[in-house]
Design an enzyme around this catalytic site. Structure first.
Site, PDB file in Angstrom:
ATOM      1  N   ARG A 148       0.833  -1.190   0.000  1.00 10.41           N
ATOM      2  CA  ARG A 148       0.000   0.000   0.000  1.00 10.41           C
ATOM      3  C   ARG A 148       0.872   1.245   0.000  1.00 10.41           C
ATOM      4  O   ARG A 148       1.702   1.432   0.894  1.00 10.41           O
ATOM      5  CB  ARG A 148      -0.909  -0.014   1.242  1.00 10.41           C
ATOM      6  CG  ARG A 148      -2.087   0.937   1.095  1.00 10.41           C
ATOM      7  CD  ARG A 148      -3.096   0.658   2.166  1.00 10.41           C
ATOM      8  NE  ARG A 148      -2.569   1.041   3.475  1.00 10.41           N
ATOM      9  CZ  ARG A 148      -3.274   1.681   4.378  1.00 10.41           C
ATOM     10  NH1 ARG A 148      -4.529   1.990   4.152  1.00 10.41           N
ATOM     11  NH2 ARG A 148      -2.746   1.993   5.540  1.00 10.41           N
ATOM     12  N   THR A 152      -0.733   7.667  -1.414  1.00  9.15           N
ATOM     13  CA  THR A 152      -2.014   7.558  -2.137  1.00  9.15           C
ATOM     14  C   THR A 152      -2.951   6.549  -1.471  1.00  9.15           C
ATOM     15  O   THR A 152      -4.147   6.530  -1.746  1.00  9.15           O
ATOM     16  CB  THR A 152      -1.782   7.079  -3.587  1.00  9.15           C
ATOM     17  OG1 THR A 152      -1.221   5.761  -3.534  1.00  9.15           O
ATOM     18  CG2 THR A 152      -0.831   7.999  -4.330  1.00  9.15           C
ATOM     19  N   ASP A 202      -2.969 -10.082  12.729  1.00 12.40           N
ATOM     20  CA  ASP A 202      -2.309 -10.011  11.421  1.00 12.40           C
ATOM     21  C   ASP A 202      -1.953 -11.436  10.971  1.00 12.40           C
ATOM     22  O   ASP A 202      -1.105 -12.091  11.582  1.00 12.40           O
ATOM     23  CB  ASP A 202      -1.040  -9.151  11.526  1.00 12.40           C
ATOM     24  CG  ASP A 202      -0.401  -8.934  10.158  1.00 12.40           C
ATOM     25  OD1 ASP A 202      -0.369  -7.781   9.701  1.00 12.40           O
ATOM     26  OD2 ASP A 202       0.055  -9.926   9.542  1.00 12.40           O
ATOM     27  N   ASP A 224       1.766 -12.124  10.120  1.00  8.99           N
ATOM     28  CA  ASP A 224       2.606 -12.209  11.318  1.00  8.99           C
ATOM     29  C   ASP A 224       2.379 -13.518  12.062  1.00  8.99           C
ATOM     30  O   ASP A 224       3.320 -14.137  12.567  1.00  8.99           O
ATOM     31  CB  ASP A 224       2.292 -11.035  12.266  1.00  8.99           C
ATOM     32  CG  ASP A 224       2.968  -9.744  11.812  1.00  8.99           C
ATOM     33  OD1 ASP A 224       3.847  -9.813  10.926  1.00  8.99           O
ATOM     34  OD2 ASP A 224       2.591  -8.672  12.324  1.00  8.99           O
TER      35      ASP A 224
HETATM   36  N1  URA Z   1      -5.023  -8.375   7.344  1.00 11.15           N
HETATM   37  C1  URA Z   1      -4.766  -9.148   8.414  1.00 11.15           C
HETATM   38  O1  URA Z   1      -3.774  -9.871   8.437  1.00 11.15           O
HETATM   39  N2  URA Z   1      -5.618  -9.109   9.451  1.00 11.15           N
HETATM   40  C2  URA Z   1      -6.732  -8.353   9.466  1.00 11.15           C
HETATM   41  O2  URA Z   1      -7.478  -8.394  10.442  1.00 11.15           O
HETATM   42  C3  URA Z   1      -6.984  -7.554   8.329  1.00 11.15           C
HETATM   43  C4  URA Z   1      -6.112  -7.576   7.286  1.00 11.15           C
END
Ligand code: URA
Length: 210
Positions: free
Chosen positions: A105, A109, A201, A204
């Site tokens: 990302r 922008t 995430d 992660d």
């Molecule tokens: N990406 C992720 O890894 N977790 C989320 O909750 C949203 C996007």
């Protein structure tokens, strides 16, 4: 596949997903559970796969037996978390061709920018299963599907582990022809774009980075 959204709420998927959501579940177990769930999701997402036949000799006689046209399939992982779903899909469909889409990302922008794109040849003739565990805002998923269509893909299914209603709506607006298969439709996004209740995430948690 005619429905735009399919939630595969099989008891085994829900059970495994609960363990994945638990923040104390370590990466090795998280990865293993994602792999197991992707086997169960693969079952659903490949329900309408075309079959061909091949002649085989059973111990009793020769028959034309059904066989999946694996080479007509492309699995496309949306990096990096998509690789967590990809591994399990490949366990079940080892002859599938594999592609990758890498997006980041742009901080100014806020738009998704492509940094890697490689898909199998004759993508227009294949069923393309795009995999990404988290359908959150839907911005990167919709952009990945844009790129696949620009490359010629015509028959695409989007497979995820968790979906937020916002992401489903975004995908439906941008790509109403792309069915979504997920293990859970969660409640909403938080102010940072994370799925609630979610699992944090996904990248992660899969790769142990944080
Ligand atoms: N990406 C992720 O890894 N977790 C989320 O909750 C949203 C996007």
């Amino acid at each position: 596949m005619t429905k735009h959204l399919t939630v595969v709420d099989h008891p085994l998927i829900q059970h495994k997903l609960t363990i994945m959501r638990d923040k104390t579940t370590p990466s090795n177990q998280f990865r293993q559970l994602l792999r197991e769930i992707s086997h169960l999701l693969a079952y659903e997402v490949t329900r309408d796969l075309p079959l061909t036949t091949k002649s085989i000799d059973t111990p009793m006689l020769t028959i034309d037996a059904p066989t999946v046209e694996g080479k007509k399939l492309a699995l496309v992982s949306i990096l990096r978390a998509g690789n967590g779903l990809l591994d399990g899909m490949l366990d079940l469909i080892p002859s599938a061709r594999v592609g990758f889409v890498g997006l980041y990302r742009d901080e100014e922008t806020l738009k998704p920018v492509k940094y890697y794109f490689k898909v199998p040849s004759e993508i227009d003739k294949r069923l393309v299963i795009a995999v990404d565990p988290m359908l959150a805002t839907g911005n990167s998923s919709a952009a990945a599907i844009d790129m696949l269509k620009e490359a010629g893909a015509k028959n695409i299914v989007f497979l995820c582990l968790l979906a937020a209603p916002e992401g489903v709506a975004r995908m439906k607006a941008a790509h109403p022809d792309v069915p979504i298969v997920t293990a859970s439709l969660d409640d909403c996004l938080n102010e940072n774009g994370y799925i609630m209740p979610g699992l944090g995430d996904a990248g992660d948690r899969i790769f142990g980075t944080q």
